[in-house]
Design a protein around this motif. Structure first.
Motif, short mmCIF file in Angstrom:
data_model
loop_
_atom_site.label_atom_id
_atom_site.label_comp_id
_atom_site.label_asym_id
_atom_site.label_seq_id
_atom_site.Cartn_x
_atom_site.Cartn_y
_atom_site.Cartn_z
N ILE A 343 -7.03 -6.86 0.87
CA ILE A 343 -6.05 -5.77 0.98
C ILE A 343 -6.55 -4.80 2.04
N ASN A 344 -5.78 -4.63 3.08
CA ASN A 344 -6.17 -3.77 4.20
C ASN A 344 -5.90 -2.31 3.86
N VAL A 345 -6.93 -1.48 4.04
CA VAL A 345 -6.79 -0.04 3.82
C VAL A 345 -6.46 0.62 5.15
N ILE A 346 -5.30 1.26 5.22
CA ILE A 346 -4.80 1.83 6.47
C ILE A 346 -5.19 3.30 6.62
N PHE A 347 -5.38 3.97 5.50
CA PHE A 347 -5.53 5.43 5.51
C PHE A 347 -6.51 5.81 4.41
N ILE A 348 -7.43 6.72 4.70
CA ILE A 348 -8.41 7.16 3.71
C ILE A 348 -8.58 8.67 3.81
N THR A 349 -8.63 9.32 2.65
CA THR A 349 -9.01 10.73 2.61
C THR A 349 -9.67 11.01 1.27
N GLN A 350 -10.67 11.89 1.29
CA GLN A 350 -11.40 12.18 0.06
C GLN A 350 -11.64 13.67 -0.04
N ASN A 363 3.07 -1.36 1.01
CA ASN A 363 3.79 -1.48 -0.26
C ASN A 363 3.60 -2.86 -0.89
N SER A 364 3.56 -3.89 -0.05
CA SER A 364 3.47 -5.26 -0.56
C SER A 364 2.16 -5.52 -1.31
N ASP A 365 1.14 -4.70 -1.04
CA ASP A 365 -0.16 -4.88 -1.70
C ASP A 365 -0.34 -3.97 -2.90
N ALA A 366 0.66 -3.13 -3.19
CA ALA A 366 0.48 -2.05 -4.17
C ALA A 366 0.21 -2.57 -5.57
N ASP A 367 0.99 -3.53 -6.06
CA ASP A 367 0.84 -4.00 -7.44
C ASP A 367 -0.53 -4.63 -7.65
N LEU A 368 -0.93 -5.47 -6.71
CA LEU A 368 -2.23 -6.12 -6.83
C LEU A 368 -3.36 -5.09 -6.77
N ALA A 369 -3.25 -4.14 -5.85
CA ALA A 369 -4.28 -3.11 -5.71
C ALA A 369 -4.42 -2.30 -7.00
N GLN A 370 -3.29 -1.90 -7.56
CA GLN A 370 -3.33 -1.13 -8.81
C GLN A 370 -4.03 -1.92 -9.92
N GLU A 371 -3.71 -3.19 -10.00
CA GLU A 371 -4.29 -4.04 -11.05
C GLU A 371 -5.80 -4.17 -10.90
N VAL A 372 -6.25 -4.48 -9.68
CA VAL A 372 -7.69 -4.74 -9.50
C VAL A 372 -8.51 -3.45 -9.55
N ILE A 373 -7.96 -2.34 -9.10
CA ILE A 373 -8.69 -1.07 -9.16
C ILE A 373 -8.87 -0.65 -10.62
N ILE A 390 -3.29 6.48 -9.60
CA ILE A 390 -1.93 6.98 -9.39
C ILE A 390 -1.34 6.26 -8.18
N VAL A 391 -0.15 5.70 -8.36
CA VAL A 391 0.49 4.92 -7.29
C VAL A 391 1.79 5.60 -6.87
N GLU A 392 1.88 5.92 -5.58
CA GLU A 392 3.10 6.52 -5.01
C GLU A 392 3.60 5.62 -3.90
N ARG A 393 4.78 5.06 -4.10
CA ARG A 393 5.34 4.10 -3.15
C ARG A 393 6.32 4.75 -2.18
N ASN A 394 6.80 3.93 -1.25
CA ASN A 394 7.85 4.31 -0.29
C ASN A 394 7.48 5.55 0.51
N LEU A 395 6.28 5.51 1.03
CA LEU A 395 5.80 6.59 1.87
C LEU A 395 5.65 6.09 3.31
N CYS A 396 5.22 6.97 4.17
CA CYS A 396 5.08 6.63 5.58
C CYS A 396 3.92 7.44 6.15
N ILE A 397 3.17 6.85 7.06
CA ILE A 397 2.11 7.58 7.75
C ILE A 397 2.60 7.95 9.14
N ILE A 398 2.49 9.22 9.49
CA ILE A 398 2.79 9.65 10.86
C ILE A 398 1.50 10.14 11.49
#
Length: 815
Positions: A343-350, A363-373, A390-398
């Protein structure tokens, strides 16, 4: 030597391929060329669809195969003379037969392995490159063809194979050292493993193929030929004002490519970056256009931001909890489990507190990511040390991208302020240490507004585009549109404001055009528009979600005044000459004002009082500066002033009222003016804007009209009643003459009480010489005690009211 790559749109059909051949022939006059081509447009998608259908037991894959064959045979017939077609047709037919065999195998086995998928997908480039090479020979004899699979060697990671550069580079060098052709055509995207099995280089692989060739041979330049004039300051399909970028660095190009600039595939840059080989992105359909030049050459730019880009279909996953604070290895465990699942991580902030970490994935990786995390942290979750992710879908990175952004302060503040003013909510923020990229996660529905707003701020000389949704195009509305049309160029040149009317509506029809309505033809467009519907109008405005949206109400309709909150809550400004909302219940008036502040959406209604006169604005400035209004005396009805200034022995009251309507001084229903309710609303608005709380019922309305006139239900009946009661109005006029006075309809506020009514004004009063349709207002305040602040001027008429509305629109543009 140069390497030229032509994408799928450039080789979509025979007509386009002829353009490609012209470009190649002209370029080959100066030096040797390597030409890398993609599959014909859409063919890769068709191959993918056919293979899936075959594996699923769907025989319609045969129809797709026929379509693929037809597409290539038609190109041959147009590109190659009939006398030369035979051998080429036979070769292409053999390739198609081989493809059919593979698809039949998928159908019979009911499966599609990654290895088979790569082989099937390779047919697109194999077909296109061979046809283009043969077509080129008709124009350039000293040209040849080479199969890329013999030169580019990879591992066996099917779907996205890794290139073995040591072996590939040597094969490429050896081949071209002995090759004497002026031009060599190669298929892009495809390669072969060391044991000769077909592999592919992943999305954008044709770009990569060309870069591998260029890097191995130390080419003078890599040219990427596509269907746009280079890399743009933003996606031109979303931001119409986007412009091609003339020069850009490798790093900037990689950042923009990562964030969705699809004209260049990010890995493409790597082989040429190491060799400092410049990349030129050109348009096949406009070969004379400058294009985008990518290199490591240092240049100085006025604008530190090079481009604005975005990635759609993003899911934000947040892992948080007190169990993460001070605990080493939490981030490692998170990224490790995602890496295992590819699963490719496109954006990180901490957060600096270490309480939470936020990542952006597709979005296509969201269900699997939630499960394995959740699985990886199940012990901490069960102990309530960490919350389930916490999973928030249908977002966009600008993202803002620019090599020189690190040398300019305030860019991030400017970016977030610009988005905030348009009510674009930011979910997360990231900025790398290099400072060449500032990224933010927003809701997907806001991406168009966000990109256009940022582009306007950073690239359009601060020209602000205002998008107007106009409700009501009667006398005033028509003048308003006329004024916008006339002043548009002036506003652009002098105020840097671009006003577009996106929607117009009357009580019968409405018309929308996202690109802006042609104001030369707005009347015919409206006449042929869809049936007017308030709910649909509101929905359309919300769905368009345009930046700097303004709803302009030029009606006297109560139901429309009740829609303002819908607009304000969506950060859509409201400009209105409709007095009903601001004269409604105090709580509603206050709610609208509060919504305006909360959602940063201007709510302007200067024309509610005095048409185009700056009366409300003056009151606001008095209150804001700390002054206090104690008393207001005013003639606030231009229509009533016109009527009583022209009512005399020669003109009957009926005729003067009729004339006032013809000249547009009265409301469509003249009873609104003559009953005094219009004046009562105006003084109420001034009282409220002065800081007092009052309801319309608290204003004493001393009507001069007979009850029978006000009780009529139509304009025709009303005017007949004026004739019937002509003596009543004549007696009022005679009484004024006897007192050596003039009739004025006056509104007054003092000591917390207000009234409106017809008054006999003596010669020494400031109201006595008020002519025509003029208004006059006297403000008595802490600062204006003996001599009141006086505002006087035309207070009615379509043109002046329209200019007042226009002024409010410009106020928003200047904000």
């Amino acid at each position: 030597m140069k390497v030229l790559k032509f994408g799928g749109s450039s080789v979509a059909n025979a007509q386009n391929i002829k353009l490609v051949i012209d470009i190649v022939v002209n370029s080959a006059k100066d030096e040797k060329l390597i030409v890398v081509v993609s599959a014909f447009s859409k063919v890769t998608d068709l191959l993918q669809l056919a293979s899936r259908k075959a594996a699923a037991g769907d025989e319609s894959f045969k129809e797709i195969l026929i379509e693929i064959e037809k597409k290539h045979l038609e190109a041959i017939k147009e590109l190659i003379p009939i006398s030369e077609q035979s051998s080429l047709l036979s070769h292409i037919k053999r390739i198609i037969n081989h493809l059919e065999t593979l698809l039949d195998g998928c159908y019979l086995l009911g499966e599609l392995s990654l290895r088979t998928a790569d082989t099937i997908l390779s047919f697109g480039e194999l077909l296109s490159s061979y046809i283009i090479a043969e077509a080129l020979k008709q124009n350039l004899k000293n040209s040849g063809y080479k199969d890329s699979r013999e030169l580019i060697k990879t591992n066996s990671h099917f779907g996205k194979a890794a290139v073995n550069f040591e072996i590939s580079n040597q094969l490429i060098i050896d081949y071209f050292e002995s090759n004497e052709n002026q031009v060599v055509v190669l298929p892009g995207f495809i390669a072969a493993s060391l044991d000769g099995i077909n592999t592919t280089l992943g999305r954008g692989g044709s770009d990569y193929s060309a870069a591998i060739m260029a890097g191995a041979l130390n080419a003078n330049q890599l040219e990427i030929w596509t269907d746009v004039n280079g890399m743009y300051t933003a996606n031109p399909k979303v931001v119409k004002q986007a412009q091609p970028i003339a020069f850009i660095s490798y790093q900037e190009a990689m950042e923009l490519s990562h964030f969705g600039a699809k004209v260049l595939y990010p890995p493409t840059i790597q082989p040429v970056l190491r060799k400092n080989i410049p990349i030129l992105i050109k348009n096949t359909f406009e070969p004379d256009a400058e294009g985008t030049y990518i290199s490591n050459q240092e240049m100085t730019y006025k604008n530190p931001v090079k481009g604005i880009s975005h990635i759609d279909n993003i899911t934000l996953i947040t892992l948080e909890g007190p169990g993460m604070i001070g605990v080493t290895g939490s981030s490692k465990r998170l990224f490790e489990v995602l890496s295992y699942q590819e699963i490719n991580v496109i954006f990180i902030t901490q957060a600096s507190s270490e309480h939470s970490i936020c990542i952006g994935i597709l979005n296509s990786d969201a269900d699997l990511a939630q499960e394995v995390i959740n699985k990886a942290f199940e012990v901490e979750i069960s102990q309530n040390k960490i919350d389930p992710c916490i999973v928030e879908r249908n977002l966009c990175i600008i993202a803002l991208v620019g090599e020189n952004m690190k040398n300019h302060q305030g860019l991030s503040g400017r970016m977030f302020s610009t988005l905030g003013k348009n009510n674009v909510n930011i979910r997360a923020i990231a900025q790398g240490a290099s400072e060449r990229n500032i990224s933010a996660v927003i809701n997907e529905r806001d991406v168009k507004k966000a990109l256009n707003t940022l582009h306007e701020n950073f690239f359009e000389e601060n020209t602000k585009q205002l998008n107007l949704f106009v409700m009501g195009v009667g006398n005033v509305g028509e003048k308003f549109i006329e004024q916008i049309h006339k002043q548009n160029n002036y506003l652009k040149e002098n105020l840097k404001i671009n006003v577009r009317v996106v929607a117009i509506s009357n009580s019968r029809k409405m018309h929308f055009d996202e690109e802006g309505i042609d104001l030369n033809e707005w009347q015919s467009l409206l006449q042929n528009g869809e049936t007017a519907d308030q709910e649909n109008f509101i929905s359309a405005v919300k769905d368009l979600n345009l930046r700097n949206s303004i709803f302009v109400d030029i009606t006297a309709n109560e139901s429309i005044s009740k829609t303002y909150e819908h607009y304000l809550k969506r950060n859509i400004a409201v400009v209105t000459c409709n007095k009903i909302a601001c004269a409604s219940e105090y709580n509603n008036y206050k709610k609208l004002k509060n919504l305006s502040q909360k959602f940063n959406a201007p709510f302007l209604f200067e024309t509610n009082v005095g048409a185009g006169l700056p009366i409300i604005d003056t009151v606001k400035n008095l209150v804001a500066s700390g002054d206090k209004v104690h008393k207001i005396q005013a003639v606030l009805s231009g229509s009533l002033n016109f009527i009583f200034n022209n009512f005399n022995e020669e003109n009957t009251f009926h005729d003067v009222v009729k004339e006032a309507g013809v000249q547009g001084f009265t409301e469509p229903d003249p009873k609104i003016d003559l009953s005094g309710i219009d004046v009562a609303r105006k003084i109420l608005i001034l009282i409220r804007e002065s800081g007092y709380q009052m309801e319309i019922e608290e204003i004493t309305n001393e009507s001069f009209m007979p009850a029978e006139c006000l009780e009529t239900t139509s304009n025709e009946a009303f005017f007949n009643s004026l004739k019937d009661h002509a003596s009543h109005f004549e007696n009022i006029y005679k009484e004024a003459l006897s007192k050596d006075s003039r009739l004025k309809y006056v509104a007054q506020f003092e000591n917390g009480k207000a009234n409106v009514g017809l008054r006999f004004i003596p010669k020494d009063h400031p109201f006595y010489n008020l002519e025509g349709k003029d208004n006059i207002v006297l403000f008595f305040t802490d600062r204006y005690v003996d001599q009141p602040l006086l505002i006087k001027g035309a207070g009615a008429g379509a043109a002046v009211t329209a200019s007042g509305i226009f002024a409010d629109v410009i106020r928003i543009g200047n904000n």
